[in-house]
Design a protein around this motif. Sequence first.
Motif: not given
Length: 627
Positions: A452, A450, A431-432, A437, A443, A427-428
């Motif tokens: 995770p 958002i 998100q990036r 996103q 985020g 998820w990291d």
Amino acid sequence: MAYMVPEVIRTSAAAGERLLFRTLEEYLPSDYMVYYEPEIEGRRLDFVIIGPDLGLVVLDVKDYTPAALLQVDHDQWQLHGAAGRVEIVRNPYNEARDNARFVAQQLKQDEQLIQPAGKLRGQLKFPCGCGTVFTRLKQADFIKYDLYEAIAREFVLCRDEVDPEDAAFSADVLIEKIHAMFTVWSSSRYYLTTADIRAIRQHLFAEARISAEFRQPADDQDQLLLSLRHIKTTDSYAENRDGQSGDDQRKRRGAVGCGNAAKLAGRARTLAKQYPDWKLLVLCRDAARSLTLEQTIEQLMNEPEDLLDLIRLEEQKAGAAVASNIEVFGFYEWLRAVLNARVTDIPVLIGKLDQHEAILPTYDAILIDNVQDFEPEWLKLLGLVLNPELQGNPLAGDRAQTNSLRGRSRILSMNYRNTAQIAQFAWDFYQRHSALQDTVRSGSVDGVDIIPPYSTHRKGPEPVIARCDRFTDEIKRVCERIAFLHNEKSISYADMAILYRVKDNYQFSYVDTIRRALTEAGMPYYWVTENEDAKKRLERAHDSIKISTIDGAKELDFRAVFVVNVDSMPFPLEAAEEKEVSLFYIALTRALDWLYVSYSGESKFTAYLDEVLEQRSRKGKASKKMG
């Protein structure tokens, strides 16, 4: 596999065209592009192939049979047509040659694609060739009827040269013949760069015309749940039971639906029964999909969970089984029926709601199917119709837990497949890199936080990131890791998989390298995506390591997953980077307990992984100092 545009050939295409489409997709290198029926300045071609070491080749496809041939020469062909009439057509090679010249003329208008100086100044930097494909004539027919006198052999592909099921077929010969379809040769060979290919696509083939904009396949992303309230996380048993009951119900009752509909319906059912006083809204993009969701939810609500639930259902009146607190709509339908508005009214509605000048219905939770199909403006409106009252405590790990939650909402993706470490790692990354996103700050999507995906109980080792010098080193380390898990952790080969984005390029076969290394290590394997039939024959119980494309592993999961050759992502031929982001996220989340990611080149994704490695290194050094 070659990159095909469009990804799927139209159903009305001739059988020979469908055969050629599948063969080119399966047997050309992964860094080749194949366009089917591109229209260039009003001229429609059959197939156009672009490859780094190839240049560009235009193919003209004919489905003539031996019985149709009456007389042929270099200029015209006489054919037996419909109703016994004689038809006169151009020699197919001449047609293909003229199309190739037309394409070359269009490309010469781009300074990036032509020779800047010298005797060849103004000419294309790469060759532009042509060929003909006869999907119902074999090489023996060309010899028998002297057809090679009308078209030189090097510019012809016959049925037995493009049909993998024919005994005479050879993938190597097919590629060699395509590479020979040029009339002009140069002693110095030019290789198309990614920028060259991008320029060709831009000038000749407008993707917007062929495949519009990127729409993520339904399975590529979980549905999203918006709510201002603290939601008690359901256990994995309940989540799985809801999804399975949806599948079972469809089998028994024959209702229209799909796996994702069952999953979303299961979540709606869980919330409706856990929070009977809530007002729930289930949304998708189109009305037809909403009918599927409504039917599936109704079926699940009529499926008793226990004896008390069965008694309750029997006491209800017929037709009243669906919980009255669930509304199911297509987004446009919801706008019209509930808000008495149209899409063009959304900015005005948002403005009025922000200024507290409008009163609209509110919901305690909104479940969105295929959220990637929703515009940011739509999500902002939905965030404003969430009930801001009676907010509970923020979920653990919520970045906004120190801020006021009034007027804000959460997007929650429930995850029970992976360990917390794998889910967070995936998820990291998402998100990036996700465009969804990136449209917002920190985020959030216009005030929508958002959160995770997470697992409430399962913990495991951190995902391994391995930067290597070359691909062969990657696979050597993968084999070592597989041996460790198998021998020391008692993980069966059947519970491990190696996932890749592209099978090969014009220089190197990634899959062959993987298979060769596993064979040398004495490890059994099964290539899931070798061909169309391979996945159908897949038996998870068979004790073998699975080799698959990321796309082919969507519906599968394994205790240990090795994602290799990450430097091939985002795939440069893929115009929609969002699809590449989702694919990589899918690859990461196929792992239940152990995740291993490796690369030996440079890309946007590997640059991110390098950052993660550096962060881990700094954290490790800091821990040692503190110790």
